[in-house]
Design a protein around this motif. Structure first.
Motif, PDB file in Angstrom:
ATOM      1  N   GLY A  61       0.889  -1.277   0.000  1.00 11.53           N
ATOM      2  CA  GLY A  61      -0.051  -0.086  -0.102  1.00 11.53           C
ATOM      3  C   GLY A  61       0.831   1.388   0.026  1.00 11.53           C
ATOM      4  N   ARG A  62       1.975   1.167   0.662  1.00 14.15           N
ATOM      5  CA  ARG A  62       2.932   2.548   0.801  1.00 14.15           C
ATOM      6  C   ARG A  62       3.524   2.806  -0.543  1.00 14.15           C
ATOM      7  NH1 ARG A  62       3.430   4.455   5.807  1.00 14.15           N
ATOM      8  NH2 ARG A  62       2.681   3.264   7.349  1.00 14.15           N
ATOM      9  N   ILE A  63       3.671   1.566  -1.259  1.00 16.99           N
ATOM     10  CA  ILE A  63       4.517   1.790  -2.462  1.00 16.99           C
ATOM     11  C   ILE A  63       3.391   2.324  -3.648  1.00 16.99           C
ATOM     12  CG2 ILE A  63       5.353   0.507  -4.586  1.00 16.99           C
ATOM     13  CD1 ILE A  63       6.856  -1.218  -2.525  1.00 16.99           C
ATOM     14  N   ILE A  64       2.287   1.917  -3.403  1.00 21.15           N
ATOM     15  CA  ILE A  64       1.051   2.084  -4.500  1.00 21.15           C
ATOM     16  C   ILE A  64       0.679   3.473  -4.367  1.00 21.15           C
ATOM     17  CG2 ILE A  64      -1.177   1.520  -5.126  1.00 21.15           C
ATOM     18  CD1 ILE A  64      -0.590  -1.379  -4.638  1.00 21.15           C
ATOM     19  N   ARG A  65       0.447   3.980  -3.132  1.00 18.52           N
ATOM     20  CA  ARG A  65      -0.168   5.484  -2.871  1.00 18.52           C
ATOM     21  C   ARG A  65       1.056   6.191  -3.283  1.00 18.52           C
ATOM     22  NH1 ARG A  65      -4.916   6.268   0.838  1.00 18.52           N
ATOM     23  NH2 ARG A  65      -3.936   8.232   0.593  1.00 18.52           N
ATOM     24  N   ASN A  66       0.579   7.473  -3.812  1.00 14.94           N
ATOM     25  CA  ASN A  66       1.480   8.530  -4.219  1.00 14.94           C
ATOM     26  C   ASN A  66       1.881   9.378  -3.038  1.00 14.94           C
ATOM     27  OD1 ASN A  66       1.492   7.782  -6.840  1.00 14.94           O
ATOM     28  ND2 ASN A  66      -0.202   8.877  -7.393  1.00 14.94           N
ATOM     29  N   ASP A  67       1.016   9.538  -2.036  1.00  9.03           N
ATOM     30  CA  ASP A  67       1.141  10.059  -0.920  1.00  9.03           C
ATOM     31  C   ASP A  67       1.926   9.530   0.322  1.00  9.03           C
ATOM     32  OD1 ASP A  67      -1.014   8.693  -0.254  1.00  9.03           O
ATOM     33  OD2 ASP A  67      -2.179  10.094   0.983  1.00  9.03           O
ATOM     34  N   LYS A  68       2.352   8.327   0.020  1.00  6.17           N
ATOM     35  CA  LYS A  68       3.312   7.645   0.918  1.00  6.17           C
ATOM     36  C   LYS A  68       4.493   7.144   0.476  1.00  6.17           C
ATOM     37  CE  LYS A  68      -0.398   6.514   3.550  1.00  6.17           C
ATOM     38  NZ  LYS A  68      -0.760   6.743   4.994  1.00  6.17           N
ATOM     39  N   ARG A  69       5.325   7.209   1.212  1.00  9.04           N
ATOM     40  CA  ARG A  69       6.831   6.748   0.874  1.00  9.04           C
ATOM     41  C   ARG A  69       7.000   5.168   1.339  1.00  9.04           C
ATOM     42  NH1 ARG A  69      11.346  10.501   3.093  1.00  9.04           N
ATOM     43  NH2 ARG A  69      12.495   8.460   2.498  1.00  9.04           N
ATOM     44  N   GLY A  70       7.361   4.318   0.377  1.00 10.29           N
ATOM     45  CA  GLY A  70       7.455   2.818   0.875  1.00 10.29           C
ATOM     46  C   GLY A  70       8.267   2.010   0.031  1.00 10.29           C
ATOM     47  N   TYR A  71       8.564   0.800   0.487  1.00  9.04           N
ATOM     48  CA  TYR A  71       9.454   0.049  -0.246  1.00  9.04           C
ATOM     49  C   TYR A  71       9.026  -1.318   0.376  1.00  9.04           C
ATOM     50  CZ  TYR A  71      11.805  -0.145   4.218  1.00  9.04           C
ATOM     51  OH  TYR A  71      12.264  -0.296   5.570  1.00  9.04           O
ATOM     52  N   ILE A  72       9.497  -2.631  -0.398  1.00 10.90           N
ATOM     53  CA  ILE A  72       8.947  -3.754   0.201  1.00 10.90           C
ATOM     54  C   ILE A  72      10.077  -4.095   1.220  1.00 10.90           C
ATOM     55  CG2 ILE A  72       8.960  -6.201  -0.594  1.00 10.90           C
ATOM     56  CD1 ILE A  72       6.678  -4.881  -1.496  1.00 10.90           C
ATOM     57  N   LEU A  80       7.604 -12.749  -0.658  1.00  7.95           N
ATOM     58  CA  LEU A  80       7.885 -13.109  -2.223  1.00  7.95           C
ATOM     59  C   LEU A  80       8.555 -13.838  -2.703  1.00  7.95           C
ATOM     60  CD1 LEU A  80       7.399  -9.291  -2.832  1.00  7.95           C
ATOM     61  CD2 LEU A  80       5.403 -10.894  -2.981  1.00  7.95           C
ATOM     62  N   ASN A  81      10.038 -14.192  -2.068  1.00  3.16           N
ATOM     63  CA  ASN A  81      10.785 -15.074  -2.606  1.00  3.16           C
ATOM     64  C   ASN A  81      10.236 -16.371  -2.227  1.00  3.16           C
ATOM     65  OD1 ASN A  81      12.484 -13.173  -3.371  1.00  3.16           O
ATOM     66  ND2 ASN A  81      13.897 -13.106  -1.513  1.00  3.16           N
ATOM     67  N   ARG A  82       9.843 -16.773  -1.174  1.00  3.75           N
ATOM     68  CA  ARG A  82       9.225 -17.974  -0.890  1.00  3.75           C
ATOM     69  C   ARG A  82       8.024 -18.508  -1.751  1.00  3.75           C
ATOM     70  NH1 ARG A  82       8.747 -17.762   4.634  1.00  3.75           N
ATOM     71  NH2 ARG A  82       6.480 -16.893   4.566  1.00  3.75           N
ATOM     72  N   LEU A  83       7.176 -17.311  -2.093  1.00  5.78           N
ATOM     73  CA  LEU A  83       6.133 -17.719  -3.205  1.00  5.78           C
ATOM     74  C   LEU A  83       6.634 -17.651  -4.637  1.00  5.78           C
ATOM     75  CD1 LEU A  83       3.421 -15.419  -1.412  1.00  5.78           C
ATOM     76  CD2 LEU A  83       3.798 -17.875  -1.330  1.00  5.78           C
ATOM     77  N   ASN A  84       7.994 -17.291  -4.858  1.00  8.20           N
ATOM     78  CA  ASN A  84       8.562 -17.361  -6.173  1.00  8.20           C
ATOM     79  C   ASN A  84       7.786 -16.322  -6.984  1.00  8.20           C
ATOM     80  OD1 ASN A  84      10.484 -18.208  -7.975  1.00  8.20           O
ATOM     81  ND2 ASN A  84       9.450 -19.792  -8.734  1.00  8.20           N
ATOM     82  N   ILE A  85       7.507 -15.156  -6.433  1.00  3.61           N
ATOM     83  CA  ILE A  85       6.830 -14.209  -7.046  1.00  3.61           C
ATOM     84  C   ILE A  85       8.117 -12.918  -7.029  1.00  3.61           C
ATOM     85  CG2 ILE A  85       4.932 -12.244  -7.395  1.00  3.61           C
ATOM     86  CD1 ILE A  85       3.134 -14.339  -5.733  1.00  3.61           C
ATOM     87  N   PRO A  86       8.417 -12.528  -8.334  1.00  2.00           N
ATOM     88  CA  PRO A  86       9.439 -11.541  -8.337  1.00  2.00           C
ATOM     89  C   PRO A  86       8.835 -10.036  -8.090  1.00  2.00           C
ATOM     90  CG  PRO A  86       9.495 -12.758 -10.393  1.00  2.00           C
ATOM     91  CD  PRO A  86       8.116 -13.223  -9.637  1.00  2.00           C
ATOM     92  N   LYS A  92       2.946  -5.177 -10.280  1.00  2.00           N
ATOM     93  CA  LYS A  92       2.118  -5.259 -11.416  1.00  2.00           C
ATOM     94  C   LYS A  92       0.636  -5.912 -10.974  1.00  2.00           C
ATOM     95  CE  LYS A  92       2.014  -5.589 -16.454  1.00  2.00           C
ATOM     96  NZ  LYS A  92       2.370  -4.325 -16.789  1.00  2.00           N
ATOM     97  N   LEU A  93       0.750  -7.147 -10.391  1.00  2.00           N
ATOM     98  CA  LEU A  93      -0.178  -7.655 -10.022  1.00  2.00           C
ATOM     99  C   LEU A  93      -1.313  -7.004  -9.215  1.00  2.00           C
ATOM    100  CD1 LEU A  93       1.363 -11.622  -9.517  1.00  2.00           C
ATOM    101  CD2 LEU A  93      -0.432 -10.704 -11.382  1.00  2.00           C
ATOM    102  N   THR A  94      -0.806  -6.538  -8.108  1.00  2.00           N
ATOM    103  CA  THR A  94      -1.392  -5.809  -7.146  1.00  2.00           C
ATOM    104  C   THR A  94      -2.277  -4.511  -7.629  1.00  2.00           C
ATOM    105  OG1 THR A  94       0.398  -4.642  -6.089  1.00  2.00           O
ATOM    106  CG2 THR A  94      -0.256  -6.646  -5.106  1.00  2.00           C
ATOM    107  N   THR A  95      -1.611  -4.184  -8.682  1.00  2.00           N
ATOM    108  CA  THR A  95      -2.248  -2.570  -9.242  1.00  2.00           C
ATOM    109  C   THR A  95      -3.160  -2.885 -10.610  1.00  2.00           C
ATOM    110  OG1 THR A  95      -0.195  -2.301 -10.466  1.00  2.00           O
ATOM    111  CG2 THR A  95      -0.239  -1.371  -8.112  1.00  2.00           C
ATOM    112  N   GLU A  96      -2.801  -4.187 -11.456  1.00  2.00           N
ATOM    113  CA  GLU A  96      -3.263  -4.246 -12.576  1.00  2.00           C
ATOM    114  C   GLU A  96      -4.154  -5.743 -12.657  1.00  2.00           C
ATOM    115  OE1 GLU A  96      -0.809  -3.321 -15.835  1.00  2.00           O
ATOM    116  OE2 GLU A  96       0.429  -1.980 -14.529  1.00  2.00           O
TER     117      GLU A  96
END
Length: 135
Positions: A61-72, A80-86, A92-96
């Motif tokens: 959420g912090r990455i997607i929102r323009n008014d928040k600073r964020g990172y994974i 994400l590594n355990r799920l093998n999702i880059p 892209k999956l969470t926004t589109e």
């Protein structure tokens, strides 16, 4: 749909149900429980902890929102590594998601099982599923 300011304010979502239940020390009965990353005889559930899930949702959420600073964060990166999702695919999956898929989504084996169950001959969106979830 509007973006909520915080995960707990996101009406009609599983994250809101999980947060409300967690505050009471409970598990929502209509959602699979988080069982951690255990081995052996595993109960039916999601293979990471509720805390890790909440962190991943917050980071995203912090990455997607323009008014928040964020990172994974490191803990979200481990999920994400355990799920093998880059990382880029996750964003892209969470926004589109709705633009990318209009039918069943899963691994190629899950799509095959689904199509066999419904006696369908084609696995629609198989290429997209394979691209975004690197098996």
């Amino acid at each position: 749909a509007q973006l909520a300011d915080t995960p707990e304010q996101s009406d009609h979502t599983s994250i809101q149900l999980r947060i409300r239940a967690a505050l009471k020390g409970e598990q929502p009965s209509n959602l699979l429980p988080f069982i951690g990353n255990e081995c052996g005889n595993q109960p039916n559930g999601i293979m990471f902890s509720l805390a890790d899930y909440l962190q991943l949702v917050d980071d995203t959420g912090r990455i997607i929102r323009n008014d928040k600073r964020g990172y994974i964060s490191e803990s979200s990166t481990k999920i994400l590594n355990r799920l093998n999702i880059p990382h880029d695919n996750w964003l892209k999956l969470t926004t589109e998601f709705g633009k990318l898929f209009h039918g069943p989504v899963g691994t190629l084996q899950e799509l095959t099982d689904y199509c066999e169950h419904l006696e369908k001959r084609r696995r629609h969106f198989a290429a997209s599923c394979q691209h975004f979830h690197c098996n």
